[in-house]
Design a protein around this motif. Structure first.
Motif, PDB file in Angstrom:
ATOM      1  N   ILE A 132     -48.283  -5.211  54.903  1.00 30.56           N
ATOM      2  CA  ILE A 132     -49.502  -4.700  54.448  1.00 30.56           C
ATOM      3  C   ILE A 132     -50.044  -3.237  55.314  1.00 30.56           C
ATOM      4  CG2 ILE A 132     -50.883  -5.749  56.278  1.00 30.56           C
ATOM      5  CD1 ILE A 132     -51.837  -5.550  52.417  1.00 30.56           C
ATOM      6  N   VAL A 133     -49.303  -3.063  56.355  1.00 29.69           N
ATOM      7  CA  VAL A 133     -49.706  -1.972  57.142  1.00 29.69           C
ATOM      8  C   VAL A 133     -48.869  -0.656  56.774  1.00 29.69           C
ATOM      9  CG1 VAL A 133     -50.189  -0.879  59.355  1.00 29.69           C
ATOM     10  CG2 VAL A 133     -50.901  -3.284  58.832  1.00 29.69           C
ATOM     11  N   LEU A 134     -47.393  -1.091  56.868  1.00 33.38           N
ATOM     12  CA  LEU A 134     -46.478   0.092  56.761  1.00 33.38           C
ATOM     13  C   LEU A 134     -46.008   0.210  55.351  1.00 33.38           C
ATOM     14  CD1 LEU A 134     -44.374  -0.630  60.147  1.00 33.38           C
ATOM     15  CD2 LEU A 134     -46.383   0.589  59.710  1.00 33.38           C
ATOM     16  N   GLY A 135     -46.342  -0.638  54.404  1.00 35.55           N
ATOM     17  CA  GLY A 135     -45.792  -0.578  53.135  1.00 35.55           C
ATOM     18  C   GLY A 135     -45.971   0.673  52.482  1.00 35.55           C
ATOM     19  N   PRO A 136     -47.194   1.236  52.543  1.00 36.61           N
ATOM     20  CA  PRO A 136     -47.382   2.547  51.705  1.00 36.61           C
ATOM     21  C   PRO A 136     -46.800   3.730  52.384  1.00 36.61           C
ATOM     22  CG  PRO A 136     -49.658   1.339  52.062  1.00 36.61           C
ATOM     23  CD  PRO A 136     -48.453   0.579  52.982  1.00 36.61           C
ATOM     24  N   TYR A 137     -46.258   3.613  53.441  1.00 36.64           N
ATOM     25  CA  TYR A 137     -45.774   4.712  54.280  1.00 36.64           C
ATOM     26  C   TYR A 137     -44.124   4.662  54.773  1.00 36.64           C
ATOM     27  CZ  TYR A 137     -50.582   5.402  55.142  1.00 36.64           C
ATOM     28  OH  TYR A 137     -51.828   5.730  55.144  1.00 36.64           O
ATOM     29  N   HIS A 138     -43.444   3.494  54.259  1.00 35.90           N
ATOM     30  CA  HIS A 138     -42.144   3.332  54.532  1.00 35.90           C
ATOM     31  C   HIS A 138     -41.580   2.561  53.538  1.00 35.90           C
ATOM     32  CE1 HIS A 138     -38.403   2.488  56.895  1.00 35.90           C
ATOM     33  NE2 HIS A 138     -39.117   3.187  58.052  1.00 35.90           N
TER      34      HIS A 138
ATOM     35  N   ALA B 253     -37.196   6.686  62.320  1.00 36.99           N
ATOM     36  CA  ALA B 253     -37.466   7.797  61.643  1.00 36.99           C
ATOM     37  C   ALA B 253     -37.788   7.934  60.262  1.00 36.99           C
ATOM     38  CB  ALA B 253     -36.106   8.710  61.637  1.00 36.99           C
ATOM     39  N   GLN B 254     -37.764   7.133  59.460  1.00 34.16           N
ATOM     40  CA  GLN B 254     -38.146   7.153  58.224  1.00 34.16           C
ATOM     41  C   GLN B 254     -39.743   6.768  57.994  1.00 34.16           C
ATOM     42  OE1 GLN B 254     -36.027   4.791  55.599  1.00 34.16           O
ATOM     43  NE2 GLN B 254     -34.095   5.754  56.174  1.00 34.16           N
ATOM     44  N   ILE B 255     -40.624   6.606  58.907  1.00 36.73           N
ATOM     45  CA  ILE B 255     -41.918   6.498  58.597  1.00 36.73           C
ATOM     46  C   ILE B 255     -42.689   7.738  58.652  1.00 36.73           C
ATOM     47  CG2 ILE B 255     -42.332   6.649  61.389  1.00 36.73           C
ATOM     48  CD1 ILE B 255     -44.327   4.337  58.688  1.00 36.73           C
ATOM     49  N   GLN B 256     -43.413   7.926  57.500  1.00 35.60           N
ATOM     50  CA  GLN B 256     -44.075   9.191  57.338  1.00 35.60           C
ATOM     51  C   GLN B 256     -45.424   9.107  57.989  1.00 35.60           C
ATOM     52  OE1 GLN B 256     -45.364   9.030  52.975  1.00 35.60           O
ATOM     53  NE2 GLN B 256     -43.339   8.279  52.199  1.00 35.60           N
ATOM     54  N   GLN B 257     -45.447  10.391  58.689  1.00 35.92           N
ATOM     55  CA  GLN B 257     -46.434  10.719  59.608  1.00 35.92           C
ATOM     56  C   GLN B 257     -47.723  11.297  58.973  1.00 35.92           C
ATOM     57  OE1 GLN B 257     -45.137  13.228  63.014  1.00 35.92           O
ATOM     58  NE2 GLN B 257     -42.862  12.062  62.620  1.00 35.92           N
TER      59      GLN B 257
END
Length: 565
Positions: free
Chosen positions: A436-442, A469-473
């Motif tokens: 739910i938290v990281l889904g839109p960014y990873h 490293a692949q998490i969008q900032q």
């Protein structure tokens, strides 16, 4: 003629009356009980012997052991031959799928962009791609290298079926942020017969249908069926397979982002070939394989009967022991001792035999081209071969050096299951939170199943740096949360939970090693069997009589009481 316990009691009394006069009734009853007890001990000892000990004790040939060894060889050979043939099927399907992408997708580079094949960004490219696929279908026989032909669709019509989905109606003006749309979805379809396509170019057929309103358009779907024959099977001395390829090209515009994703899905189904006339060695090879499969079925059927018989006889022996124990000691046998009579290996062999028999029948039907379900046959044969090779551990367990693995697994399994149930709750919590938290960014947290697979990989130390490293900032808050989330998960599961998991197994292993040095705790069953050796030291004459009486009892119709383990 009486049977079971009544027959045993009658024969004991008849044999005992040969040696004692009627005046010694009390002594006879006592010796009668001792004869039963000694016979039960000998049957129990014989049941818990391994095949080698049984051969040394009574010269009983271990038929089941030889049959299992033969079955391992034959089932493995059958699986290898089926796997080699299945490789041809998989390769043929994959080669055709790649060929279809190059044949029907305009501008396909040979490598999928993501989970889709390619994409377009302008209206002109969309129209060109649609008409290119239709035209390639029309020119199939002149352009394709494969042995393909047109097949009828669900309506038994040979041609293309083009469907478009769009919102029912609406207007949109992005300049002043105005949107008026009916969210109900309509689907319009048109079938372009092959004869119609042969008469005129695709862009001149149904011009009103192909006038797309892209702000309302959701997707365009082109579906068609093709037929083909796998001729490469002949080179492997196999009968060729006939295929129906159900192809679907989808232009996905649901996101309305200015990018239309193009998917090509090819579902290859095997169908029975109506007329196969193949001469030479291919037909003979097929007959030899069918005979071999039939022999495998016979071997597995014999193994199934023998193992089922052993379980039935073991249940009878358990009933004799339970009744005797209750009669003599006035208490019930513990559950652990009762389960000693039910061999899990026999259950495993029976399940394996059933799966092999069913899988071999399906394989024979597939070989004869009467059935086409490769997947079900693969699951049955693959699982049965797995169980067959796992069953080899039973015979290795007769040696103390190799028995450590089995005993450690048995001892640690209850504790491991309870531990996994607790750790699973924490794992599920991290799975839902990450989705739910990281889904839109990873991309590794887009769906629940992908999150579960990603976290399981992290537990095993796989691809850690790439996950960080692949998490969008795009959001500093989410980026900081991702670091806290990943560091806490890795630290908790690798350094604590995984270490405790290994400690549980190590503790069970140490316990088993200690038991092997100092002796295992004795159960009621083991103590009962141990009494026999102590009695033989000082009761030679009664023991000689009891042995003679037991041998006499086993003659004739009482052979069914002796178990062939």
């Amino acid at each position: 003629m009486p049977g079971g316990a009544e027959a045993l009691d009658l024969r004991v009394r008849n044999r005992a009356s040969v040696f004692w006069s009627p005046g010694h009734s009390q002594t006879m009853v006592h010796l009668d009980s001792e004869v039963k007890e000694e016979c039960l001990r000998e049957d129990l000892k014989f049941y818990f012997m391994n095949p080698c000990e049984k051969y040394r004790a009574r010269r009983q040939i271990p038929w089941k052991l030889g049959l299992q060894i033969l079955k391992i060889v034959m089932v493995t050979m059958q699986l290898v031959w089926f796997g080699l043939g299945n490789q041809l099927v998989v390769a043929f399907k994959e080669d055709n799928r790649v060929a279809f992408k190059h044949l029907f997708l305009k501008g396909y580079s040979g490598v999928d962009e993501d989970d889709y094949s390619c994409s377009v960004y302008t209206q002109k490219d969309t129209y060109d791609s649609i008409f290119f696929a239709i035209n390639q279908y029309r020119l199939l026989k002149n352009s394709s290298l494969a042995t393909l032909d047109y097949g009828p669709n669900e309506d038994n019509r040979i041609g293309l079926k083009v469907c478009k989905q769009h919102y029912k109606r609406g207007t949109m003006f992005s300049s002043n942020e105005t949107l008026n749309i009916d969210s109900d979805i309509e689907t319009d379809c048109v079938v372009l017969d092959l004869q119609v396509l042969s008469g005129s170019p695709p862009d001149q057929i149904q011009p009103s249908f192909f006038r797309l309103e892209f702000y309302r358009l959701l997707q365009v779907e082109i579906s068609f069926h093709l037929k083909g024959i796998d001729l490469q099977a002949i080179h492997s001395r196999e009968l060729p397979d006939c295929y129906v390829f159900r192809n679907t090209i989808t232009f996905d515009n649901r996101a309305h982002s200015g990018k239309i994703k193009i998917y090509l899905d090819s579902d290859a189904n095997l169908e029975e070939c109506k007329d196969l006339n193949i001469s030479g060695s291919t037909q003979k090879n097929t007959q030899y394989v069918l005979v071999f499969d039939a022999f495998v079925i016979v071997i597995c059927l014999a193994s199934l009967i023998l193992c089922t018989r052993s379980i039935v006889l073991a249940l009878r022996l358990r009933k004799r022991f339970l009744d005797f124990f209750l009669e003599k000691y006035k208490r019930h046998v513990c559950d652990a001792d009762q389960w000693e009579f039910i061999s899990g290996w026999y259950v495993l062999v029976i399940i394996s035999d059933l799966m092999t028999i069913i899988g071999s029948i399906l394989k024979m039907e597939i070989k004869a081209k009467n059935l086409t379900n490769y997947d079900l046959c693969s699951i049955l044969l693959g699982t049965s071969t797995l169980f067959v090779w796992v069953g080899v551990i039973r015979y290795l367990g007769y040696f103390q050096t190799y028995n450590v693995l089995i005993l450690t697994m048995q001892a640690s399994l209850p504790k491991v299951l309870r531990f996994c149930a607790c750790a699973g709750m924490i794992y599920l919590g991290y799975t839902f939170c990450g989705w739910i938290v990281l889904g839109p960014y990873h991309e590794k947290f887009e769906s629940l199943d992908i999150v579960a697979e990603c976290l399981f990989s992290l537990v095993n130390g796989d691809d850690m740096f790439a996950t960080f490293a692949q998490i969008q900032q795009k959001s500093i808050l989410v980026w900081l949360f991702s670091r806290l989330y990943l560091y806490s998960f890795i630290s908790l599961f690798i350094y604590m939970i995984l270490s405790l998991f290994i400690a549980l197994i190590t503790d069970s292993y140490d316990t088993i090693k200690k038991y092997q040095r100092n002796g295992f705790p004795e159960t009621d069953l083991q103590e009962f069997l141990k009494e026999c050796s102590s009695k033989e030291e000082y009761q030679r004459e009664p023991s000689t009589f009891l042995s003679r009486a037991c041998c006499l009892l086993r003659k004739g119709s009482d052979d069914h009481l002796i178990l062939i383990n």
